[in-house]
Write a protein that holds these residues in place. Sequence first.
Motif, PDB file in Angstrom:
ATOM      1  N   ARG A 109     -24.367 -43.423  71.050  1.00  0.00           N
ATOM      2  CA  ARG A 109     -23.133 -43.786  71.754  1.00  0.00           C
ATOM      3  C   ARG A 109     -22.952 -42.947  73.016  1.00  0.00           C
ATOM      4  N   ASP A 110     -23.429 -41.692  72.956  1.00  0.00           N
ATOM      5  CA  ASP A 110     -23.302 -40.795  74.108  1.00  0.00           C
ATOM      6  C   ASP A 110     -24.395 -41.009  75.150  1.00  0.00           C
ATOM      7  N   GLY A 111     -25.310 -41.949  74.876  1.00  0.00           N
ATOM      8  CA  GLY A 111     -26.297 -42.299  75.882  1.00  0.00           C
ATOM      9  C   GLY A 111     -27.661 -41.655  75.731  1.00  0.00           C
ATOM     10  N   LEU A 112     -27.931 -40.974  74.601  1.00  0.00           N
ATOM     11  CA  LEU A 112     -29.263 -40.410  74.408  1.00  0.00           C
ATOM     12  C   LEU A 112     -30.266 -41.551  74.296  1.00  0.00           C
ATOM     13  N   GLY A 113     -31.288 -41.532  75.123  1.00  0.00           N
ATOM     14  CA  GLY A 113     -32.226 -42.640  75.200  1.00  0.00           C
ATOM     15  C   GLY A 113     -33.163 -42.723  74.016  1.00  0.00           C
ATOM     16  N   GLN A 114     -33.736 -43.903  73.843  1.00  0.00           N
ATOM     17  CA  GLN A 114     -34.642 -44.146  72.723  1.00  0.00           C
ATOM     18  C   GLN A 114     -35.875 -43.252  72.801  1.00  0.00           C
ATOM     19  N   SER A 115     -36.400 -43.023  74.010  1.00  0.00           N
ATOM     20  CA  SER A 115     -37.588 -42.176  74.137  1.00  0.00           C
ATOM     21  C   SER A 115     -37.276 -40.730  73.770  1.00  0.00           C
ATOM     22  N   SER A 116     -36.046 -40.271  74.052  1.00  0.00           N
ATOM     23  CA  SER A 116     -35.657 -38.910  73.687  1.00  0.00           C
ATOM     24  C   SER A 116     -35.564 -38.760  72.174  1.00  0.00           C
ATOM     25  N   ILE A 117     -34.984 -39.758  71.511  1.00  0.00           N
ATOM     26  CA  ILE A 117     -34.900 -39.725  70.050  1.00  0.00           C
ATOM     27  C   ILE A 117     -36.298 -39.771  69.447  1.00  0.00           C
ATOM     28  N   GLU A 118     -37.166 -40.578  70.034  1.00  0.00           N
ATOM     29  CA  GLU A 118     -38.550 -40.651  69.551  1.00  0.00           C
ATOM     30  C   GLU A 118     -39.210 -39.275  69.600  1.00  0.00           C
ATOM     31  N   GLY A 119     -39.013 -38.557  70.689  1.00  0.00           N
ATOM     32  CA  GLY A 119     -39.592 -37.223  70.803  1.00  0.00           C
ATOM     33  C   GLY A 119     -39.042 -36.254  69.778  1.00  0.00           C
ATOM     34  N   LEU A 120     -37.743 -36.342  69.509  1.00  0.00           N
ATOM     35  CA  LEU A 120     -37.137 -35.476  68.498  1.00  0.00           C
ATOM     36  C   LEU A 120     -37.709 -35.745  67.113  1.00  0.00           C
ATOM     37  N   VAL A 121     -37.893 -37.023  66.790  1.00  0.00           N
ATOM     38  CA  VAL A 121     -38.427 -37.369  65.472  1.00  0.00           C
ATOM     39  C   VAL A 121     -39.874 -36.894  65.340  1.00  0.00           C
ATOM     40  N   ILE A 122     -40.663 -37.034  66.389  1.00  0.00           N
ATOM     41  CA  ILE A 122     -42.039 -36.525  66.356  1.00  0.00           C
ATOM     42  C   ILE A 122     -42.044 -35.025  66.082  1.00  0.00           C
ATOM     43  N   ASP A 123     -41.133 -34.312  66.723  1.00  0.00           N
ATOM     44  CA  ASP A 123     -41.028 -32.867  66.498  1.00  0.00           C
ATOM     45  C   ASP A 123     -40.684 -32.559  65.043  1.00  0.00           C
ATOM     46  N   GLN A 124     -39.752 -33.323  64.474  1.00  0.00           N
ATOM     47  CA  GLN A 124     -39.350 -33.080  63.090  1.00  0.00           C
ATOM     48  C   GLN A 124     -40.477 -33.388  62.107  1.00  0.00           C
ATOM     49  N   ILE A 125     -41.283 -34.401  62.403  1.00  0.00           N
ATOM     50  CA  ILE A 125     -42.417 -34.729  61.537  1.00  0.00           C
ATOM     51  C   ILE A 125     -43.442 -33.594  61.555  1.00  0.00           C
ATOM     52  N   ALA A 126     -43.715 -33.078  62.737  1.00  0.00           N
ATOM     53  CA  ALA A 126     -44.730 -32.027  62.867  1.00  0.00           C
ATOM     54  C   ALA A 126     -44.231 -30.677  62.370  1.00  0.00           C
ATOM     55  N   TYR A 127     -42.944 -30.389  62.597  1.00  0.00           N
ATOM     56  CA  TYR A 127     -42.390 -29.068  62.272  1.00  0.00           C
ATOM     57  C   TYR A 127     -41.056 -29.235  61.543  1.00  0.00           C
ATOM     58  N   PRO A 128     -41.086 -29.653  60.268  1.00  0.00           N
ATOM     59  CA  PRO A 128     -39.834 -29.849  59.530  1.00  0.00           C
ATOM     60  C   PRO A 128     -39.115 -28.529  59.284  1.00  0.00           C
ATOM     61  N   ARG A 129     -37.862 -28.646  58.896  1.00  0.00           N
ATOM     62  CA  ARG A 129     -37.040 -27.464  58.648  1.00  0.00           C
ATOM     63  C   ARG A 129     -37.661 -26.588  57.574  1.00  0.00           C
ATOM     64  N   ARG A 130     -37.725 -25.301  57.839  1.00  0.00           N
ATOM     65  CA  ARG A 130     -38.276 -24.351  56.878  1.00  0.00           C
ATOM     66  C   ARG A 130     -37.420 -24.338  55.613  1.00  0.00           C
ATOM     67  N   GLY A 131     -38.080 -24.398  54.465  1.00  0.00           N
ATOM     68  CA  GLY A 131     -37.368 -24.400  53.199  1.00  0.00           C
ATOM     69  C   GLY A 131     -36.982 -25.780  52.708  1.00  0.00           C
ATOM     70  N   GLY A 132     -37.219 -26.815  53.525  1.00  0.00           N
ATOM     71  CA  GLY A 132     -36.909 -28.176  53.109  1.00  0.00           C
ATOM     72  C   GLY A 132     -38.012 -28.754  52.232  1.00  0.00           C
ATOM     73  N   THR A 133     -37.788 -29.974  51.746  1.00  0.00           N
ATOM     74  CA  THR A 133     -38.769 -30.606  50.861  1.00  0.00           C
ATOM     75  C   THR A 133     -39.826 -31.395  51.612  1.00  0.00           C
ATOM     76  N   MET A 134     -39.616 -31.657  52.892  1.00  0.00           N
ATOM     77  CA  MET A 134     -40.556 -32.472  53.658  1.00  0.00           C
ATOM     78  C   MET A 134     -41.755 -31.632  54.088  1.00  0.00           C
ATOM     79  N   PRO A 135     -42.974 -32.029  53.704  1.00  0.00           N
ATOM     80  CA  PRO A 135     -44.153 -31.287  54.147  1.00  0.00           C
ATOM     81  C   PRO A 135     -44.458 -31.565  55.613  1.00  0.00           C
ATOM     82  N   ALA A 136     -45.012 -30.592  56.306  1.00  0.00           N
ATOM     83  CA  ALA A 136     -45.364 -30.780  57.715  1.00  0.00           C
ATOM     84  C   ALA A 136     -46.478 -31.812  57.851  1.00  0.00           C
ATOM     85  N   GLY A 137     -46.397 -32.624  58.906  1.00  0.00           N
ATOM     86  CA  GLY A 137     -47.458 -33.580  59.180  1.00  0.00           C
ATOM     87  C   GLY A 137     -47.601 -34.658  58.133  1.00  0.00           C
TER      88      GLY A 137
END
Length: 234
Positions: free
Chosen positions: A70-98
């Motif tokens: 709603r605030d105007g963050l573009g689709q390509s920016s969100i795509e980059g954020l998700v790629i970052d989260q896949i490669a480097y998930p939050r420490r201590g979380g259940t999601m394995p890296a990569g």
Amino acid sequence: MRSPRLIAPLALAALVTVAGCGRQEAPDLVNGKRLFAGKGTCGSCHTLARANTKGTVGPNLDDAFATDKRDGLGQSSIEGLVIDQIAYPRRGGTMPAGLVKGQNARDVAAYVAYAAARAGQDTGALATAAQPAKGPPVAEKAGTLTIAADPTGALAYVTDKASAKAGTAKFVMPNKSPIQHNIALKGPVTGAGPIVGSGGTSTFTASLKPGTYEFYCQVPGHEAAGMKGTLTVK
């Protein structure tokens, strides 16, 4: 998933990689949805309405990105954020890296960026991008019923159907996944094995009566995400 407003330098690097490299293959949204909703990937932990996933272990992705879109963050920016989260998930979380890598990771990120907080339903080829089928039913053998946790890290067992004869049965759940799981039973008779990590085995013994049961994982959020199945006892 971290808020898109708190973009670390690593995430910014991911944005540059996604948006600035014209030599990359265009993302395949159909493959991205299939991987996201499929066994061993993201949908077992995250809710995303268009993918028809209802995981509760991780953030609801529709909610996570609604304000940012709603605030105007573009689709390509969100795509980059998700790629970052896949490669480097939050420490201590259940999601394995990569959990997914390379072009597959970009396809998943592109689909999430497209689908998150988007009203309506997918159409065309996206509408038929189906989740892979479960493995074949498991039958009790010599008083033992072995139902393994999915080794890929999905919140699932290798099957969602099992059968056994009435009487004493030992339940055995080998866990080769990177996430903690157990196996428990509810129905005419109840029981539960211990929660175990990678390489462990959750076991318990129950005196089964004829009827229909549910076997499931007791780790919070796992049953709701689909880590369950039906046991028929005759």
